[in-house]
Design an enzyme around this catalytic site. Structure first.
Site, PDB file in Angstrom:
ATOM      1  N   THR A  11       1.715   4.736   6.439  1.00 49.98           N
ATOM      2  CA  THR A  11       2.881   5.618   6.455  1.00 49.98           C
ATOM      3  C   THR A  11       2.598   6.765   7.422  1.00 49.98           C
ATOM      4  OG1 THR A  11       3.111   5.122   4.111  1.00 49.98           O
ATOM      5  CG2 THR A  11       4.435   6.938   4.987  1.00 49.98           C
TER       6      THR A  11
ATOM      7  N   TYR B 245     -14.134  18.414   5.557  1.00 53.58           N
ATOM      8  CA  TYR B 245     -13.036  19.335   5.230  1.00 53.58           C
ATOM      9  C   TYR B 245     -13.577  20.643   4.639  1.00 53.58           C
ATOM     10  CZ  TYR B 245      -8.404  17.203   5.949  1.00 53.58           C
ATOM     11  OH  TYR B 245      -7.238  16.745   6.487  1.00 53.58           O
TER      12      TYR B 245
ATOM     13  N   ASN C 225       1.135   5.510   0.386  1.00 54.26           N
ATOM     14  CA  ASN C 225       2.433   6.136   0.165  1.00 54.26           C
ATOM     15  C   ASN C 225       3.579   5.137   0.187  1.00 54.26           C
ATOM     16  OD1 ASN C 225       2.267   9.161  -0.152  1.00 54.26           O
ATOM     17  ND2 ASN C 225       0.829   8.805   1.531  1.00 54.26           N
TER      18      ASN C 225
ATOM     19  N   ASP D  39      -7.973   7.840   0.726  1.00 51.66           N
ATOM     20  CA  ASP D  39      -7.999   6.600   1.527  1.00 51.66           C
ATOM     21  C   ASP D  39      -8.783   6.837   2.814  1.00 51.66           C
ATOM     22  OD1 ASP D  39      -5.979   8.294   2.490  1.00 51.66           O
ATOM     23  OD2 ASP D  39      -4.565   6.674   2.902  1.00 51.66           O
ATOM     24  N   ARG D  40      -8.637   8.029   3.384  1.00 51.00           N
ATOM     25  CA  ARG D  40      -9.391   8.375   4.593  1.00 51.00           C
ATOM     26  C   ARG D  40     -10.894   8.407   4.270  1.00 51.00           C
ATOM     27  NH1 ARG D  40      -7.001  13.903   6.683  1.00 51.00           N
ATOM     28  NH2 ARG D  40      -8.471  13.534   8.395  1.00 51.00           N
TER      29      ARG D  40
HETATM   30  N1  LIG Z   1       2.499  -7.656   4.184  1.00 44.50           N
HETATM   31  C1  LIG Z   1       2.999  -6.459   4.516  1.00 44.50           C
HETATM   32  N2  LIG Z   1       3.845  -5.827   3.661  1.00 44.50           N
HETATM   33  C2  LIG Z   1       4.343  -4.621   3.960  1.00 44.50           C
HETATM   34  N3  LIG Z   1       4.042  -3.953   5.105  1.00 44.50           N
HETATM   35  C3  LIG Z   1       3.225  -4.522   5.979  1.00 44.50           C
HETATM   36  C4  LIG Z   1       2.655  -5.779   5.722  1.00 44.50           C
HETATM   37  N4  LIG Z   1       1.859  -6.078   6.764  1.00 44.50           N
HETATM   38  C5  LIG Z   1       1.948  -5.064   7.639  1.00 44.50           C
HETATM   39  N5  LIG Z   1       2.791  -4.121   7.186  1.00 44.50           N
HETATM   40  C6  LIG Z   1       3.085  -2.866   7.875  1.00 44.50           C
HETATM   41  O1  LIG Z   1       2.291  -1.882   7.230  1.00 44.50           O
HETATM   42  C7  LIG Z   1       2.912  -0.622   7.278  1.00 44.50           C
HETATM   43  C8  LIG Z   1       2.466   0.180   6.074  1.00 44.50           C
HETATM   44  O2  LIG Z   1       1.045   0.271   6.142  1.00 44.50           O
HETATM   45  P1  LIG Z   1       0.154   0.599   4.891  1.00 44.50           P
HETATM   46  O3  LIG Z   1      -1.244   0.710   5.399  1.00 44.50           O
HETATM   47  O4  LIG Z   1       0.403  -0.368   3.778  1.00 44.50           O
HETATM   48  O5  LIG Z   1       0.753   2.022   4.488  1.00 44.50           O
HETATM   49  P2  LIG Z   1       0.449   2.962   3.244  1.00 44.50           P
HETATM   50  O6  LIG Z   1      -1.051   2.837   2.963  1.00 44.50           O
HETATM   51  O7  LIG Z   1       0.835   4.310   3.704  1.00 44.50           O
HETATM   52  O8  LIG Z   1       1.275   2.485   2.078  1.00 44.50           O
HETATM   53  C9  LIG Z   1       4.417  -0.912   7.368  1.00 44.50           C
HETATM   54  O9  LIG Z   1       4.979  -0.108   8.379  1.00 44.50           O
HETATM   55  C10 LIG Z   1       4.504  -2.373   7.785  1.00 44.50           C
HETATM   56  O10 LIG Z   1       5.042  -2.479   9.090  1.00 44.50           O
HETATM   57  C1  LIG Z   2      -2.787  11.418   5.261  1.00 47.26           C
HETATM   58  C2  LIG Z   2      -2.246  10.576   4.136  1.00 47.26           C
HETATM   59  C3  LIG Z   2      -0.822  10.989   3.820  1.00 47.26           C
HETATM   60  C4  LIG Z   2      -2.249   9.094   4.591  1.00 47.26           C
HETATM   61  O1  LIG Z   2      -1.618   8.306   3.604  1.00 47.26           O
HETATM   62  P1  LIG Z   2      -1.103   6.814   3.880  1.00 47.26           P
HETATM   63  O2  LIG Z   2      -0.446   6.777   5.201  1.00 47.26           O
HETATM   64  O3  LIG Z   2      -2.338   5.923   3.891  1.00 47.26           O
HETATM   65  O4  LIG Z   2      -0.192   6.467   2.764  1.00 47.26           O
HETATM   66  C5  LIG Z   2      -3.172  10.654   2.879  1.00 47.26           C
HETATM   67  O5  LIG Z   2      -4.480  10.384   3.234  1.00 47.26           O
HETATM   68  C6  LIG Z   2      -3.095  12.020   2.222  1.00 47.26           C
HETATM   69  O6  LIG Z   2      -2.201  12.296   1.458  1.00 47.26           O
HETATM   70  N1  LIG Z   2      -4.061  12.907   2.545  1.00 47.26           N
HETATM   71  C7  LIG Z   2      -4.128  14.247   2.005  1.00 47.26           C
HETATM   72  C8  LIG Z   2      -4.036  15.265   3.103  1.00 47.26           C
HETATM   73  C9  LIG Z   2      -5.244  15.252   4.034  1.00 47.26           C
HETATM   74  O7  LIG Z   2      -5.949  14.226   4.170  1.00 47.26           O
HETATM   75  O8  LIG Z   2      -5.505  16.304   4.640  1.00 47.26           O
HETATM   76  K   LIG Z   3      -2.901   5.995   6.658  1.00 49.31           K
END
Ligand SMILES: Nc1ncnc2c1ncn2[C@@H]1O[C@H](COP(=O)(O)OP(=O)(O)O)[C@@H](O)[C@H]1O
Ligand SMILES: CC(C)(COP(=O)(O)O)[C@@H](O)C(=O)NCCC(=O)O
Ligand SMILES: [K+]
Length: 249
Positions: free
Chosen positions: A125, A93, A9, A102-103
């Site tokens: 996120t 689920y 996200n 991703d999960r």
């Molecule tokens: N190189 C990087 N760039 C951006 N965010 C990073 C990095 N390394 C660690 N982070 C941390 O990762 C978090 C986001 O995690 P991430 O697993 O990428 O989220 P998502 O899968 O939801 O996009 C941010 O809060 C940030 O603090």
């Molecule tokens: C829970 C999440 C928002 C995590 O997303 P991420 O933090 O990795 O960006 C993503 O896996 C998602 O949108 N899941 C769908 C809802 C569920 O798993 O029930």
């Molecule tokens: K996550």
């Protein structure tokens, strides 16, 4: 070469592997499709033959990225899809298609690496926890706001919580009670993450005693690794599962 993408996200995690799928050529974390294309164009000698991706974004956003990659590099991206069961793991689920992909991939990777019961914690996120029993059955999981969301809520719903990223990073050098706003917020939110983790560990012990493996992944995994010294920190866990869900031949 193989391009792999994990579209979360907040960020797109990308890496390019050699055709043998083991040797890393380049990798990065970007906050937009354009930054991804720029990053890839900056890779000397890039020669993409395959691409696989997982996305938790909308179908439209994912389709736009797939098209941009085809236009720019002539690769057709293979997208991970939901599944009821795969590689010995059974999706827990009620509607398997609703489980975040991703999960699901992190679970496939974790069960493959642990070959036994596991608890998967992903700090993105959102913060997610998933429980997979020794027989591969996914018991379900939990979702709560991750560090970026907690921080953002405090910044946007209060009048006087304002600070920059440099101050935030510095604040996390210790967990003593904060003596200014940035320390108080950053340490407070980190402690919430840690408290969540400890609760998940208790639940896992109720199910499995000491017989389970804990996996930490996601961008903020390092914030909690101190409270679970026995955990395996596997930043590329989603990519491990992606290779399993999207084999290239
Ligand atoms: N190189 C990087 N760039 C951006 N965010 C990073 C990095 N390394 C660690 N982070 C941390 O990762 C978090 C986001 O995690 P991430 O697993 O990428 O989220 P998502 O899968 O939801 O996009 C941010 O809060 C940030 O603090
Ligand atoms: C829970 C999440 C928002 C995590 O997303 P991420 O933090 O990795 O960006 C993503 O896996 C998602 O949108 N899941 C769908 C809802 C569920 O798993 O029930
Ligand atoms: K996550």
């Amino acid at each position: 070469m193989i391009l792999e993408l994990d579209c979360g996200n907040s960020f797109i995690k990308w890496r390019v592997l050699h055709a043998d799928a083991t040797h890393l050529v380049a990798e990065g974390v970007v906050d937009s499709d354009l930054a991804l294309l720029d990053g890839l164009r900056g890779c000397a000698g890039l020669d993409l033959k395959h691409c696989r991706l997982v996305s938790v974004r909308t179908n439209d956003e994912t389709a736009a990225l797939v098209k941009a990659l085809a236009d720019a590099f002539g690769v057709v991206a293979l997208c991970a899809a939901p599944s009821r069961a795969m590689s010995g793991v059974e999706n827990g689920y009620e509607d398997f298609q609703r489980l975040g992909l991703d999960r699901w991939l992190a679970m496939l990777g974790a069960y493959h690496l642990a070959a036994g019961a596991c608890l998967v914690l992903d700090f993105g996120t959102a913060l997610t926890a998933d429980f997979i029993a020794a027989d591969g059955k996914h018991l379900g999981g939990f979702i709560c706001p991750g560090m970026p969301l907690m921080r953002h809520q405090l910044r946007t719903h209060t009048r006087r919580i304002r600070y920059d990223d440099v101050a935030a990073t510095r604040a996390l050098e210790s967990f003593a009670p904060g003596r200014n706003t940035v320390e108080a917020v950053e340490r407070g939110c980190s402690l919430m993450l840690r408290g969540f983790v400890l609760t998940q560990l208790e639940l896992a012990r109720e199910y499995w005693g000491e017989g389970f493996t804990v996996f930490l992944t996601g961008g903020d995994a390092d914030l909690v690794s101190g409270v679970v010294p026995q955990a395996r920190v596997v930043p590329d866990l989603v990519f491990v599962g992606l290779a399993m869900a999207c084999p290239l031949s």
